[in-house]
Design a protein around this motif. Structure first.
Motif, PDB file in Angstrom:
ATOM      1  N   PHE A  16      27.533  78.831 -15.253  1.00 34.35           N
ATOM      2  CA  PHE A  16      28.888  79.247 -14.876  1.00 34.35           C
ATOM      3  C   PHE A  16      28.855  79.716 -13.418  1.00 34.35           C
ATOM      4  CE2 PHE A  16      32.584  81.839 -16.941  1.00 34.35           C
ATOM      5  CZ  PHE A  16      33.227  82.041 -15.735  1.00 34.35           C
ATOM      6  N   GLU A  20      30.219  77.917  -9.740  1.00 36.53           N
ATOM      7  CA  GLU A  20      31.303  78.574  -9.006  1.00 36.53           C
ATOM      8  C   GLU A  20      30.875  78.778  -7.549  1.00 36.53           C
ATOM      9  OE1 GLU A  20      34.143  81.223 -11.717  1.00 36.53           O
ATOM     10  OE2 GLU A  20      32.425  82.278 -10.896  1.00 36.53           O
ATOM     11  N   GLN A 134      27.663  88.412 -18.358  1.00 39.40           N
ATOM     12  CA  GLN A 134      28.286  88.650 -17.048  1.00 39.40           C
ATOM     13  C   GLN A 134      27.221  88.777 -15.955  1.00 39.40           C
ATOM     14  OE1 GLN A 134      31.363  88.598 -15.864  1.00 39.40           O
ATOM     15  NE2 GLN A 134      30.993  89.493 -13.849  1.00 39.40           N
ATOM     16  N   ILE A 137      26.100  85.443 -14.931  1.00 33.82           N
ATOM     17  CA  ILE A 137      27.089  84.777 -14.066  1.00 33.82           C
ATOM     18  C   ILE A 137      26.838  85.202 -12.620  1.00 33.82           C
ATOM     19  CG2 ILE A 137      29.538  84.583 -13.434  1.00 33.82           C
ATOM     20  CD1 ILE A 137      30.299  84.972 -16.325  1.00 33.82           C
ATOM     21  N   THR A 138      26.672  86.514 -12.409  1.00 37.96           N
ATOM     22  CA  THR A 138      26.504  86.996 -11.033  1.00 37.96           C
ATOM     23  C   THR A 138      25.175  86.509 -10.446  1.00 37.96           C
ATOM     24  OG1 THR A 138      25.546  89.106 -11.709  1.00 37.96           O
ATOM     25  CG2 THR A 138      27.920  89.048 -11.449  1.00 37.96           C
ATOM     26  N   ILE A 141      25.694  82.982  -9.317  1.00 37.97           N
ATOM     27  CA  ILE A 141      26.431  82.946  -8.043  1.00 37.97           C
ATOM     28  C   ILE A 141      25.462  83.250  -6.894  1.00 37.97           C
ATOM     29  CG2 ILE A 141      28.198  84.110  -6.650  1.00 37.97           C
ATOM     30  CD1 ILE A 141      29.738  84.609  -9.293  1.00 37.97           C
ATOM     31  N   GLN A 251      42.305  89.478 -13.993  1.00 33.84           N
ATOM     32  CA  GLN A 251      40.968  89.324 -13.387  1.00 33.84           C
ATOM     33  C   GLN A 251      40.991  88.196 -12.363  1.00 33.84           C
ATOM     34  OE1 GLN A 251      37.780  86.942 -15.215  1.00 33.84           O
ATOM     35  NE2 GLN A 251      36.530  88.800 -15.254  1.00 33.84           N
ATOM     36  N   GLN A 252      41.599  87.075 -12.745  1.00 31.89           N
ATOM     37  CA  GLN A 252      41.587  85.921 -11.856  1.00 31.89           C
ATOM     38  C   GLN A 252      42.572  86.074 -10.693  1.00 31.89           C
ATOM     39  OE1 GLN A 252      39.323  83.543 -11.828  1.00 31.89           O
ATOM     40  NE2 GLN A 252      38.317  84.578 -13.534  1.00 31.89           N
ATOM     41  N   ASN A 257      37.917  84.842  -7.113  1.00 30.73           N
ATOM     42  CA  ASN A 257      37.281  83.563  -6.803  1.00 30.73           C
ATOM     43  C   ASN A 257      37.686  82.972  -5.461  1.00 30.73           C
ATOM     44  OD1 ASN A 257      35.414  83.392  -8.879  1.00 30.73           O
ATOM     45  ND2 ASN A 257      37.086  83.043 -10.332  1.00 30.73           N
ATOM     46  N   ILE A 260      34.601  84.434  -4.125  1.00 30.58           N
ATOM     47  CA  ILE A 260      33.360  83.822  -4.614  1.00 30.58           C
ATOM     48  C   ILE A 260      33.195  82.374  -4.122  1.00 30.58           C
ATOM     49  CG2 ILE A 260      32.103  83.082  -6.712  1.00 30.58           C
ATOM     50  CD1 ILE A 260      32.096  86.123  -6.330  1.00 30.58           C
ATOM     51  N   ASN A 289      27.367  92.093  -5.855  1.00 33.28           N
ATOM     52  CA  ASN A 289      27.943  91.710  -7.146  1.00 33.28           C
ATOM     53  C   ASN A 289      26.931  91.907  -8.285  1.00 33.28           C
ATOM     54  OD1 ASN A 289      29.862  90.649  -8.902  1.00 33.28           O
ATOM     55  ND2 ASN A 289      29.532  88.518  -8.302  1.00 33.28           N
ATOM     56  N   PHE A 349      35.346  95.172  -8.353  1.00 32.01           N
ATOM     57  CA  PHE A 349      35.462  94.111  -9.349  1.00 32.01           C
ATOM     58  C   PHE A 349      34.288  94.179 -10.337  1.00 32.01           C
ATOM     59  CE2 PHE A 349      34.491  89.930 -11.014  1.00 32.01           C
ATOM     60  CZ  PHE A 349      35.720  89.471 -11.439  1.00 32.01           C
ATOM     61  N   GLY A 354      35.351  92.618 -13.655  1.00 33.65           N
ATOM     62  CA  GLY A 354      34.485  91.497 -14.005  1.00 33.65           C
ATOM     63  C   GLY A 354      34.064  91.542 -15.467  1.00 33.65           C
ATOM     64  N   TRP A 358      35.548  90.368 -20.666  1.00 35.28           N
ATOM     65  CA  TRP A 358      34.610  89.710 -21.581  1.00 35.28           C
ATOM     66  C   TRP A 358      34.243  90.638 -22.740  1.00 35.28           C
ATOM     67  CZ3 TRP A 358      34.343  84.739 -20.781  1.00 35.28           C
ATOM     68  CH2 TRP A 358      34.472  84.233 -19.479  1.00 35.28           C
ATOM     69  N   ASN A 381      41.185  82.389 -18.662  1.00 26.40           N
ATOM     70  CA  ASN A 381      40.285  82.626 -17.535  1.00 26.40           C
ATOM     71  C   ASN A 381      40.204  81.390 -16.634  1.00 26.40           C
ATOM     72  OD1 ASN A 381      37.460  82.202 -16.375  1.00 26.40           O
ATOM     73  ND2 ASN A 381      37.390  84.380 -16.832  1.00 26.40           N
ATOM     74  N   ASN A 385      41.720  80.777 -12.875  1.00 30.80           N
ATOM     75  CA  ASN A 385      40.661  80.502 -11.908  1.00 30.80           C
ATOM     76  C   ASN A 385      41.056  79.247 -11.111  1.00 30.80           C
ATOM     77  OD1 ASN A 385      38.161  79.548 -10.803  1.00 30.80           O
ATOM     78  ND2 ASN A 385      36.985  80.559 -12.397  1.00 30.80           N
TER      79      ASN A 385
END
Ligand code: BGC
Length: 454
Positions: A16, A20, A134, A137-138, A141, A251-252, A257, A260, A289, A349, A354, A358, A381, A385
């Motif tokens: 994910f 992104e 989560q 995810i970070t 990224i 959130q979005q 993003n 991001i 993040n 965030f 963030g 979830w 989400n 996004n």
């Protein structure tokens, strides 16, 4: 079993995040090579979340008939294929098609992971496992940013690096069996027993294995009585649906993003001239993040959901406002202000906006509606996004960075109001109590108080 679930959560989260973040480093090279317009840039970037909307729908629909394992296998193959195709692309259209396929794969994986967790994780560590997701995810990224920094002159190499998390998923599948619960649902009781025995390193006939199988069979009976999408809109579940979808919408639309996917562009617009400084600052954002997400994992159960959401939305509104004001007035220290503002924004965030949607989506829906409820939340989400990523380049070209960030700041103010009026405090309250409260018909946001006085 716990390791199994944690690794699924981890790999899906990495995928994910990687997809992104990878576009951030590649964009300026693609711009130079293909001379793209802001709209084309938005479309190409947004093909990943668009594909993911499809993936989340397909995942929700096929998870039961096809099974989690086979779906993840399909996603892993698509993921490796998509990474290869984007790395070898000879035109922008091919890049877009490849990213659409990647999005599809991510949508499926990101849908199956929370399902896996909610079906198999013991309640006492569910929050922790959701946070691992989560965190992954970070990390994905950050990994993508580091790849962008390392291969700074080749977008092909950046996209090719996506084969690595795809291959990680393939390996994950090799050690993975379908959940005992799914096997039981398909009437494959003995296979379920074998899986339980294997994951607990016990003989198949062991009493503990039989006890767990019996517990899963009980739970599966409830599962068979799963409600439908229509029930989700009924009076009992509606308040939960509004909170679950609303938190992801906010959130979005808080613009995360835009940062991001477009971090180097944002730094460029704030006056950072050299590409390598832009990329370094972007890596810094990725590190903040990750670190603040770790902090959040320790705080979520202590501080409470509502308070954290207030902190997060207010902090995000203020820091976005700061950047917008600095950009609008052409402040002489714009670079520094933008950097401080972005760090504060990403920290606000990561501490709250963030992880909390979830966490909360896995606790607010009544048991028989948890599957459809989580699908609806996860689709929300991806849809928003997609909207943010598609519109960002066009909006920046039309109304400038100050204008766009002011809109996101206003959304965050809306987040404060939404939390105050509609979001319940769920920390320390059992899922059964949450469900009882919903059935009682009192306002959802009064949850903590009503449980305490009951
Ligand atoms: C969001 C992603 C976002 C990420 C940033 C997640 O919770 O759903 O869209 O990119 O956080 O860390």
């Amino acid at each position: 079993m716990v390791y199994l679930i944690a690794s699924i959560a981890g790999i899906a989260g990495l995928l994910f995040g990687f997809d992104e973040g990878v576009i951030a480093g590649a964009l300026h090279l693609l711009r130079a090579e293909f001379g793209i317009s802001p709209l084309a840039e938005g479309i190409m970037t947004a093909t990943v979340p668009l594909g993911a909307v499809g993936g989340a729908l397909v995942g929700g629909w096929l998870a039961r008939p096809v099974g989690r394992r086979k779906l993840l296998l399909g996603a892993a193959l698509l993921f490796v294929g998509g990474a290869l195709m984007s790395a070898l692309a000879s035109s922008l259209v091919i890049v877009c098609v490849a990213r659409l396929l990647l999005g599809l794969a991510i949508g499926v994986a990101a849908m199956i992971a929370p399902l896996y967790i909610s079906e198999t994780a013991p309640a006492r560590i569910r929050g922790m496992l959701v946070s691992i997701y989560q965190l992954a995810i970070t990390l994905g990224i950050l990994g993508a940013y580091l790849v962008g920094y390392t291969f700074s002159d080749s977008w092909r190499a950046m996209f090719a690096a996506g084969i690595v998390p795809g291959a990680a998923l393939l390996i994950g599948i090799a050690i993975l069996s379908d959940t005992p619960r799914w096997l039981v649902l398909r009437g494959r009781r003995e296979e379920a027993r074998a899986v339980i025995a294997k994951t607990q390193s016990l003989p198949v006939g062991h009493q503990q294995v039989s006890a767990e199988l019996a517990a899963i069979e009980d739970a599966a009976k409830e599962d068979l009585a799963q409600g439908t999408w229509r029930d989700l809109f009924g009076p009992v579940a509606r308040p939960a649906l509004i909170v679950g979808m609303g938190l992801f919408l906010l959130q979005q639309l808080s613009g995360i993003n835009a940062v991001i996917y477009f971090a180097p562009t944002v730094f460029k617009l704030s006056g950072f001239d050299s590409t390598s400084t832009q990329m370094l600052a972007t890596v810094g954002i990725g590190v903040v993040n990750v670190l603040v997400t770790v902090l959040a994992m320790g705080l979520i159960d202590r501080i409470g959901r509502r308070k954290l959401l207030f902190i997060g939305f207010s902090g995000a509104a203020l820091s976005l406002g700061l950047i917008a004001a600095a950009a609008a007035t052409g402040a002489p220290d714009l670079q520094i202000l933008a950097l401080i503002g972005l760090v504060l924004y990403v920290a606000s965030f990561a501490i709250s906006i963030g992880p909390l949607p979830w966490v909360m989506m896995s606790e607010i829906f009544p048991l028989h509606l948890r599957g459809p409820g989580m699908s609806a939340a996860s689709i929300t989400n991806w849809v928003f996004n997609f909207i943010v990523v598609l519109t960002f380049p066009v909006l920046v070209a039309d109304i400038g960075l100050a204008g766009v960030f002011s809109i996101y700041a206003l959304v965050c103010v809306g987040g404060v109001v939404f939390t105050a009026r509609l979001v319940p405090e769920t920390s320390g309250i059992s899922l059964e109590e949450i469900e009882r409260h919903l059935k009682g018909g009192k306002p959802f946001s009064a949850l903590a108080r009503s449980v305490k006085t009951a």
